[in-house]
Design a protein around this motif. Structure first.
Motif, PDB file in Angstrom:
ATOM      1  N   LEU A 168       0.826  -1.127  -0.071  1.00 27.87           N
ATOM      2  CA  LEU A 168       0.085  -0.084  -0.008  1.00 27.87           C
ATOM      3  C   LEU A 168       0.855   1.368  -0.011  1.00 27.87           C
ATOM      4  CD1 LEU A 168      -3.052   0.849   0.131  1.00 27.87           C
ATOM      5  CD2 LEU A 168      -2.566   1.021   2.607  1.00 27.87           C
ATOM      6  N   PHE A 169       2.073   1.304   0.792  1.00 26.84           N
ATOM      7  CA  PHE A 169       2.756   2.274   0.895  1.00 26.84           C
ATOM      8  C   PHE A 169       3.658   2.376  -0.524  1.00 26.84           C
ATOM      9  CE2 PHE A 169       7.239   3.886   1.952  1.00 26.84           C
ATOM     10  CZ  PHE A 169       7.040   5.022   2.399  1.00 26.84           C
ATOM     11  N   ALA A 170       4.100   1.377  -1.053  1.00 24.96           N
ATOM     12  CA  ALA A 170       4.931   1.244  -2.103  1.00 24.96           C
ATOM     13  C   ALA A 170       4.287   1.970  -3.503  1.00 24.96           C
ATOM     14  CB  ALA A 170       5.564  -0.110  -2.453  1.00 24.96           C
ATOM     15  N   PHE A 171       2.846   1.603  -3.426  1.00 25.66           N
ATOM     16  CA  PHE A 171       1.980   1.764  -4.664  1.00 25.66           C
ATOM     17  C   PHE A 171       2.156   3.380  -5.048  1.00 25.66           C
ATOM     18  CE2 PHE A 171      -1.926   3.597  -6.120  1.00 25.66           C
ATOM     19  CZ  PHE A 171      -2.253   2.619  -7.336  1.00 25.66           C
ATOM     20  N   TRP A 172       2.058   4.212  -4.098  1.00 21.03           N
ATOM     21  CA  TRP A 172       2.119   5.815  -4.370  1.00 21.03           C
ATOM     22  C   TRP A 172       3.403   6.339  -4.994  1.00 21.03           C
ATOM     23  CZ3 TRP A 172      -2.139   7.783  -5.313  1.00 21.03           C
ATOM     24  CH2 TRP A 172      -3.504   7.321  -4.651  1.00 21.03           C
ATOM     25  N   PHE A 173       4.553   5.347  -4.941  1.00 20.79           N
ATOM     26  CA  PHE A 173       5.643   6.053  -5.440  1.00 20.79           C
ATOM     27  C   PHE A 173       5.614   6.051  -7.093  1.00 20.79           C
ATOM     28  CE2 PHE A 173       6.766   5.471  -1.127  1.00 20.79           C
ATOM     29  CZ  PHE A 173       7.875   6.555  -0.783  1.00 20.79           C
ATOM     30  N   PRO A 174       5.319   4.833  -7.671  1.00 22.25           N
ATOM     31  CA  PRO A 174       5.376   4.761  -9.032  1.00 22.25           C
ATOM     32  C   PRO A 174       4.220   5.671  -9.578  1.00 22.25           C
ATOM     33  CG  PRO A 174       5.523   2.654  -8.391  1.00 22.25           C
ATOM     34  CD  PRO A 174       5.028   3.617  -6.993  1.00 22.25           C
ATOM     35  N   VAL A 175       3.295   6.175  -8.704  1.00 21.75           N
ATOM     36  CA  VAL A 175       2.183   7.010  -9.313  1.00 21.75           C
ATOM     37  C   VAL A 175       2.795   8.271  -9.482  1.00 21.75           C
ATOM     38  CG1 VAL A 175      -0.061   7.969  -8.876  1.00 21.75           C
ATOM     39  CG2 VAL A 175       0.169   5.781  -8.278  1.00 21.75           C
ATOM     40  N   PHE A 176       3.714   8.881  -8.728  1.00 23.48           N
ATOM     41  CA  PHE A 176       3.942  10.029  -8.768  1.00 23.48           C
ATOM     42  C   PHE A 176       5.402  10.182  -9.033  1.00 23.48           C
ATOM     43  CE2 PHE A 176       0.752  10.337  -5.522  1.00 23.48           C
ATOM     44  CZ  PHE A 176      -0.088  11.634  -6.067  1.00 23.48           C
ATOM     45  N   MET A 182      10.420   1.114  -6.722  1.00 21.91           N
ATOM     46  CA  MET A 182       9.161   0.962  -6.043  1.00 21.91           C
ATOM     47  C   MET A 182       8.236   0.120  -6.823  1.00 21.91           C
ATOM     48  SD  MET A 182      10.352   2.184  -3.245  1.00 21.91           S
ATOM     49  CE  MET A 182       8.928   2.045  -2.210  1.00 21.91           C
ATOM     50  N   GLY A 183       8.127   0.310  -7.894  1.00 21.89           N
ATOM     51  CA  GLY A 183       7.137  -0.724  -8.830  1.00 21.89           C
ATOM     52  C   GLY A 183       7.279  -1.989  -8.552  1.00 21.89           C
ATOM     53  N   ARG A 184       8.680  -2.511  -8.403  1.00 20.27           N
ATOM     54  CA  ARG A 184       8.953  -3.875  -8.133  1.00 20.27           C
ATOM     55  C   ARG A 184       8.659  -4.357  -6.515  1.00 20.27           C
ATOM     56  NH1 ARG A 184      14.907  -3.949 -10.950  1.00 20.27           N
ATOM     57  NH2 ARG A 184      14.268  -4.100 -13.239  1.00 20.27           N
TER      58      ARG A 184
END
Length: 254
Positions: free
Chosen positions: A20-28, A39-41
């Motif tokens: 859940l935490f890692a999901f938002w890094f690739p988004v932005f 972070m996608g991995r």
């Protein structure tokens, strides 16, 4: 058995929060940049672990119920929850796998047509059908939620099969497939957090029919956000915007 499935439950919770935490890094993050990739991995493997432990926990619940002699007629919601948990794990795994493979193959959708990938598409559809049949046959307070979220599996499986057998002609189709499927997996993570995880921090229960909101809100927001993001990138890549009613090559969840 309690120790085994208790352990997988805690792994599921810990890795779920990590994803859940890692999901938002690739988004932005800048798309294709180091943060996006790393972070996608993290999110990818968190999703695989969460999906696997979800299925194991569901099997554990069902096995324990049978051993204890629980009657389906008296525990419809409990059995339904276990079935839904396994279904959600399968659809999440399929979504992430399809999204990751799409970007790595860079548009060679025909190469996705392996026995494993075809099986994932079939399991997504079959899981959705099982959820619908159970919800209608053994009606309970959970049935409305099951019916509301059951289309995700059909959409996921059909989209995967469509792209494997009739590869999209658009130049950046792989990009849209990757983005849509990862958003779909993110919806699953956020649904699980709102329905189960948030109660550990905020002991608050919604009254009556409002209890369905945490179940469907991530899907509603994520679907709209995914479509808006896709059309924005289509403009950037100078490709036709996608109509809201069009479903060809769409992600199952976004």
């Amino acid at each position: 058995m309690d120790t085994l499935f208790g352990g997988t439950r805690w792994i599921h919770i810990f890795v779920g929060f990590t994803g859940l935490f890692a999901f938002w890094f690739p988004v932005f993050a800048r798309k294709g940049g180091p943060t996006h990739v790393r972070m996608g991995r993290v999110f990818e493997w968190a999703a695989y672990v969460v999906a696997g432990t979800a299925v194991l926990n569901a099997l554990g619940r069902l096995t324990q119920a049978v051993i204890e002699g629980a009657r389906l007629a008296d525990n419809r919601a409990e059995f339904g929850f276990a079935i839904f948990l396994a279904y959600l794990g399968i659809v999440t795994f399929a979504s992430v796998r399809h999204g990751v493979r799409s970007v790595r193959l860079k548009g060679d959708f025909a190469a996705l047509r392996t026995p494993f990938h075809v099986s994932l598409a079939a399991l997504s559809v079959l899981g959705s059908a099982l959820v619908v049949v159970y919800a209608l046959t053994f009606w309970s307070g959970l049935s409305i939620v099951l019916l509301a979220l059951s289309p995700a599996g059909v959409g996921q499986g059909v989209a995967m099969w469509s792209q494997m057998t009739r590869p999209p002609s658009e130049r950046m189709a792989w990009y849209y497939a990757h983005m849509g499927n990862m958003i779909g997996a993110g919806i699953a993570f956020h649904t699980a957090f709102l329905v189960f995880g948030s109660a550990r921090f905020v002991p608050f229960e919604l009254p009556g029919m409002w209890q369905i909101v945490p179940w469907i809100m991530p899907a509603a927001i994520g679907t709209v956000a995914g479509r808006v993001a896709e059309n924005r990138y289509r403009e950037r890549f100078r490709e036709p915007r996608r109509r809201w009613r069009a479903r060809r090559g769409a992600s199952a969840s976004a």
